[in-house]
Design an enzyme around this catalytic site. Structure first.
Site, short mmCIF file in Angstrom:
data_model
loop_
_atom_site.label_atom_id
_atom_site.label_comp_id
_atom_site.label_asym_id
_atom_site.label_seq_id
_atom_site.Cartn_x
_atom_site.Cartn_y
_atom_site.Cartn_z
N ASP A 101 11.16 0.14 7.75
CA ASP A 101 10.46 0.95 8.74
C ASP A 101 11.02 0.68 10.14
O ASP A 101 11.23 -0.47 10.51
CB ASP A 101 8.96 0.62 8.76
CG ASP A 101 8.26 1.03 7.47
OD1 ASP A 101 8.70 2.01 6.85
OD2 ASP A 101 7.27 0.37 7.10
N CYS A 125 11.14 -3.70 4.78
CA CYS A 125 10.65 -2.43 4.24
C CYS A 125 11.42 -1.23 4.78
O CYS A 125 11.22 -0.12 4.32
CB CYS A 125 9.16 -2.27 4.50
SG CYS A 125 8.76 -2.20 6.24
N CYS A 153 7.48 4.68 5.87
CA CYS A 153 6.52 5.14 4.86
C CYS A 153 5.33 5.82 5.52
O CYS A 153 5.17 5.80 6.74
CB CYS A 153 6.05 3.96 4.02
SG CYS A 153 5.08 2.78 4.97
N CYS A 201 2.53 -2.43 8.55
CA CYS A 201 2.80 -1.19 9.28
C CYS A 201 1.96 -1.13 10.56
O CYS A 201 2.45 -0.70 11.61
CB CYS A 201 2.49 0.03 8.42
SG CYS A 201 3.55 0.14 6.96
#
Length: 124
Positions: free
Chosen positions: A36, A34, A59, A103
């Site tokens: 991150d 992703c 994000c 996350c």
């Protein structure tokens, strides 16, 4: 609505953003899938996390998770901070969408890495 008010609040007004120059422990994790990247800095005094800061490239959920997780360990003993789970972070944010749960896992991993770093420096 996809995100809770708490997620939006921590995304729009993240707590503890920044860098601790003379940190006692630094944990960096990334999720290539992703994109991150999360970096957490901790200051420890008498086994208490006296300060914690983070830099997150990612994000809204990643930023909100970092912000909430740092709030949850600030002022806590190292042993207690080690017990922080991604589930607790997600719950504190009133939930995350399923595809964003990773996350909160990143936040948990970054904190554990920062504490590991602190422990290894302390034992030198």
């Amino acid at each position: 609505m996809l995100y809770s008010e708490k997620v939006m609040d921590h995304f729009m007004n993240p707590r503890n953003v920044g860098k601790i120059e003379d940190a006692d422990g630094i944990g960096e994790v990334g999720n290539a899938k992703c994109g991150d990247i999360m970096k957490i800095y901790i200051k420890v005094d008498n086994d208490i996390i006296t300060d914690v800061k983070f830099n997150t490239f990612g994000c809204g959920s990643a930023i909100a998770s970092s912000s909430m997780a740092t709030e949850m360990i600030k002022g806590k003993p190292v042993s207690e901070a080690l017990e922080l789970t991604n589930k607790a972070v997600a719950e504190a944010l009133d939930g995350l969408p399923a595809h964003k749960l990773h996350c909160s896992v990143l936040a948990e991993e970054a904190i554990k890495k920062a504490i590991d770093d602190y422990e290894s420096r302390k034992n030198k």
